[in-house]
Enzyme design. Structure first.
Site, PDB file in Angstrom:
ATOM      1  N   ASN A 198      -6.152  -6.857  -5.025  1.00 24.49           N
ATOM      2  CA  ASN A 198      -4.718  -7.006  -4.762  1.00 24.49           C
ATOM      3  C   ASN A 198      -4.319  -6.123  -3.581  1.00 24.49           C
ATOM      4  O   ASN A 198      -4.689  -4.961  -3.527  1.00 24.49           O
ATOM      5  CB  ASN A 198      -3.927  -6.631  -6.019  1.00 24.49           C
ATOM      6  CG  ASN A 198      -2.427  -6.668  -5.836  1.00 24.49           C
ATOM      7  OD1 ASN A 198      -1.709  -5.838  -6.368  1.00 24.49           O
ATOM      8  ND2 ASN A 198      -1.914  -7.624  -5.090  1.00 24.49           N
ATOM      9  N   HIS A 210      -5.206  -2.747  -7.191  1.00 17.17           N
ATOM     10  CA  HIS A 210      -4.381  -2.738  -5.984  1.00 17.17           C
ATOM     11  C   HIS A 210      -4.917  -1.634  -5.080  1.00 17.17           C
ATOM     12  O   HIS A 210      -5.010  -0.485  -5.505  1.00 17.17           O
ATOM     13  CB  HIS A 210      -2.925  -2.481  -6.366  1.00 17.17           C
ATOM     14  CG  HIS A 210      -1.979  -2.529  -5.215  1.00 17.17           C
ATOM     15  ND1 HIS A 210      -0.605  -2.498  -5.393  1.00 17.17           N
ATOM     16  CD2 HIS A 210      -2.164  -2.620  -3.878  1.00 17.17           C
ATOM     17  CE1 HIS A 210      -0.003  -2.568  -4.213  1.00 17.17           C
ATOM     18  NE2 HIS A 210      -0.931  -2.635  -3.280  1.00 17.17           N
ATOM     19  N   CYS A 227       2.309   0.878 -11.725  1.00 14.26           N
ATOM     20  CA  CYS A 227       3.697   1.011 -11.286  1.00 14.26           C
ATOM     21  C   CYS A 227       3.933   2.412 -10.712  1.00 14.26           C
ATOM     22  O   CYS A 227       3.688   3.405 -11.396  1.00 14.26           O
ATOM     23  CB  CYS A 227       4.656   0.744 -12.440  1.00 14.26           C
ATOM     24  SG  CYS A 227       6.392   0.877 -11.970  1.00 14.26           S
ATOM     25  N   PRO A 287       2.531  -9.951 -10.945  1.00 12.16           N
ATOM     26  CA  PRO A 287       3.803  -9.649 -11.629  1.00 12.16           C
ATOM     27  C   PRO A 287       4.786  -9.060 -10.617  1.00 12.16           C
ATOM     28  O   PRO A 287       4.436  -8.154  -9.871  1.00 12.16           O
ATOM     29  CB  PRO A 287       3.408  -8.607 -12.680  1.00 12.16           C
ATOM     30  CG  PRO A 287       1.926  -8.722 -12.819  1.00 12.16           C
ATOM     31  CD  PRO A 287       1.411  -9.171 -11.492  1.00 12.16           C
ATOM     32  N   LEU A 288       5.994  -9.588 -10.573  1.00 10.67           N
ATOM     33  CA  LEU A 288       6.990  -9.167  -9.591  1.00 10.67           C
ATOM     34  C   LEU A 288       8.310  -8.918 -10.297  1.00 10.67           C
ATOM     35  O   LEU A 288       8.763  -9.755 -11.073  1.00 10.67           O
ATOM     36  CB  LEU A 288       7.177 -10.240  -8.514  1.00 10.67           C
ATOM     37  CG  LEU A 288       5.923 -10.630  -7.723  1.00 10.67           C
ATOM     38  CD1 LEU A 288       6.128 -11.950  -7.005  1.00 10.67           C
ATOM     39  CD2 LEU A 288       5.584  -9.534  -6.728  1.00 10.67           C
ATOM     40  N   ASP A 304      -1.928  -6.839   0.412  1.00 10.60           N
ATOM     41  CA  ASP A 304      -1.812  -7.306   1.804  1.00 10.60           C
ATOM     42  C   ASP A 304      -2.368  -8.702   2.071  1.00 10.60           C
ATOM     43  O   ASP A 304      -2.715  -9.006   3.215  1.00 10.60           O
ATOM     44  CB  ASP A 304      -2.505  -6.322   2.769  1.00 10.60           C
ATOM     45  CG  ASP A 304      -1.789  -4.998   2.853  1.00 10.60           C
ATOM     46  OD1 ASP A 304      -0.612  -4.935   2.470  1.00 10.60           O
ATOM     47  OD2 ASP A 304      -2.419  -4.014   3.291  1.00 10.60           O
TER      48      ASP A 304
END
Length: 609
Positions: free
Chosen positions: A455, A407, A336, A249-250, A457
């Site tokens: 998630n 992440h 987030c 998601p971006l 790099d």
């Protein structure tokens, strides 16, 4: 690298690596392509990629209300709104075959004089309208900037390809649009959240604290009657991320045209931009624009939401189940890092409140129908204090999630250090052991495997395979790597680096421009939006350094290059850090940018003259 250079007298002298910008942190570009010995002082705020500013001023959210969000980056007061036409045609006259009565009559603020409008509109853009070419009809009608490609001057009628219109209704359209009626009910607070309301009462009864004592007394007698058993994971839509090519998601750049582009370049799974729970419940167009997807994205499309209250996320889960048709999963954002959401208890703040998080996921799972619920998180909130693994163990035992994405960074860390793939591997083992124990449990009735995705790099095909070949990791979610190098999944498939020529990369931009016009519209305003978001896209893709001019592989995502030139003028242009060159690139597909077009890059390093 030869390691030597010749002086004017012809003698050989040693070349210092730092003279060419080859020390750690700088890209090793072949000497013949370097045009300045000093590296560019570019500063990339990559928080903008996954969580950036929420000023998503596309056509659907242009009228959004509320306070302006604080923007990260150096150009904090950049103006993003696009100027509209000076002479505007009333929408009742867009299609000469379907003229409607204007409800405003003589008080209409737009012109009803078609000839006046066409005269003020200016010359058409060259080529064929991307919308007409795609679906056989242009809904923008007379306002289309490519009007001449689908307008009969003799009959004064729009040209329509009925066969293409019929086919587009099957395989080339947008999905997950909330109905006008449902949105109206939300805005008037009349929507019937029947299933969510019953679950909320039960969840409220589980909050055992002093603030909730009065409510607990009210619900204690009949709390067992509030809810029925939810669908089990095994009864929901199946997720299979094993080896799947996933785009993270971006925010801002991860819009529908970009995701559609990524599907053509090999992506299997895409996600909508993070949507906030409360505005969804309130029926704002701005937020309901985010669950929209192109028909090519489904199956494999996930809706990501953020929220801090179980009553809000539970209602959203019911809304997504009731009002959308093409959603493969409902993802809760627990990663987030931006301050505004963190202070509100959303995003990564949920990791610090496991009981609240568990209630939220339980409510979502109950009300999402056959849509599985997934979660995306970070290693923790503070650097050096990882808390993801114990949290994952708890969530697995609660049984309300179908997939976990981790992440490998903390909230505090942001992008200052490389992702911790060792910790991701440890978490993957925890999920793997849970799945194995579930398989061995003969009494277990809900044996659908919990998926685990890493998630952070991933920029090369080697990064991708190194991660996916790690025990317990089903796949990898790619974020910045897919922004800087959109063909990354083609490299994954080929298991080699692809030295894309400048013309091949230009074709990717052409496809993006077409998709953008098809989404935002081919009128003046839509073209302005398409140009703005294309510039946002180029703000990442310009960072790509062609592998053919690198001295060594693999390339690193965070390596900064010295000032360089390409193998031809076009390649040099595509690598320009000057936003005015980005606008020039958009003009190849969207026509010349007018004086009223506004675009300011997020960072002042891209604003030099």
């Amino acid at each position: 690298m030869s390691g030597v250079k010749r002086t004017t007298e012809g003698e050989e002298t040693s070349t210092k690596k730092q003279d060419l910008g080859y020390e750690k942190g700088y890209a090793a570009i072949k000497p013949e392509f370097i045009i300045a010995t000093e590296p560019v002082s570019a500063v990339y705020n990559d928080d903008e990629a996954e969580t950036g500013d929420r000023n998503k001023d596309d056509r659907d959210n242009n009228n959004s209300k509320g306070k302006k969000k604080k923007q990260r980056g150096q150009n904090k007061k950049r103006e993003l709104r696009q100027v509209r036409e000076t002479v505007r045609l009333c929408s009742t006259l867009l299609d000469p075959d379907n003229i409607r009565e204007c409800k405003h009559g003589e008080n209409c603020s737009n012109t009803h004089d078609v000839e006046e409008y066409l005269a003020a509109k200016g010359e058409d853009l060259e080529g064929v309208c991307p919308v007409y070419q795609a679906i056989g009809y242009c809904p923008a009608g007379l306002k289309c900037r490519w009007l001449g490609s689908h307008y009969d001057q003799e009959t004064k009628k729009l040209v329509k390809d009925l066969a293409k219109i019929e086919q587009a209704a099957i395989d080339n359209h947008e999905v997950n649009k909330i109905s006008v009626d449902a949105r109206g009910l939300l805005q008037r607070k009349k929507y019937n959240h029947e299933k969510a309301e019953s679950m909320i009462k039960w969840l409220d009864s589980q909050v055992n604290n002093d603030d909730n004592k009065e409510h607990l007394e009210k619900v204690k007698e009949n709390q067992a009657s509030y809810v029925e058993a939810p669908l089990k994971k095994a009864e929901k839509k199946k997720l299979n991320f094993k080896g799947a090519k996933i785009v993270s998601p971006l925010t801002t750049v991860g819009n529908l045209p970009y995701r559609r582009l990524m599907k053509t370049l090999g992506a299997d799974v895409t996600y909508g931009e993070m949507a906030l729970s409360l505005p969804l419940i309130q029926g704002y167009n701005s937020e309901w624009a985010l669950p929209k997807a192109h028909s090519s994205e489904y199956p494999g499309f996930g809706v990501q939401i953020a929220g801090s209250k179980h009553w809000a996320t539970t209602k959203v889960a019911e809304l997504i189940a009731n009002e959308t048709s093409s959603v493969s999963e409902l993802n809760l954002n627990c990663g987030c890092p931006i301050d505004l959401l963190y202070r509100q208890g959303q995003g990564s703040a949920l990791m610090e409140q496991p009981s609240r998080l568990a209630r939220i996921l339980k409510g979502m799972n109950y009300c999402s129908g056959d849509i599985p619920v997934t979660v995306k998180m970070r290693t923790g909130t503070k650097d050096g204090k990882n808390i993801a693994i114990p949290l994952i163990k708890r969530l697995l035992n609660e049984g309300d999630i179908a997939s976990i994405t981790l992440h490998g960074r903390s909230r505090q860390q942001r992008y200052t250090k490389e992702a911790d793939w060792n910790y991701i591997a440890e978490a993957a083992k925890v999920v793997k052991e849970f799945n194995e124990n579930q398989e061995e449990d003969k009494e277990a009735t809900d044996k659908q495997k919990v998926q685990f995705v890493g998630n952070g790099d991933v920029f090369t095909w080697e990064d991708w395979y190194k991660a996916t070949e790690t025990e317990g990791i089903d796949s990898v979610m790619v974020a910045r790597g897919a922004l800087i190098k959109p063909w990354i999944f083609e490299e994954v498939e080929a298991k080699q680096y692809l030295d894309k020529s400048a013309s091949e990369r230009l074709e990717i931009y052409k496809k993006y421009a077409d998709f953008a016009i098809q989404h935002w519209g081919p009128d003046e305003y839509g073209v302005g939006l398409a140009r703005r978001f294309m510039c946002e896209f180029i703000s990442f893709t310009h960072r790509y350094i062609p592998v053919g001019i690198l001295e060594r592989l693999p390339p690193k995502m965070n390596e900064r290059p010295p000032k360089w030139k390409g193998r031809n003028e076009l390649e040099t242009l595509l690598g320009s850090t000057d936003y005015k060159d980005w606008i020039k690139i958009t003009e190849m597909f969207l026509g010349k940018a007018g004086d009223n077009f506004n675009f300011t890059p997020k960072h002042k390093s891209n604003s030099y003259n």
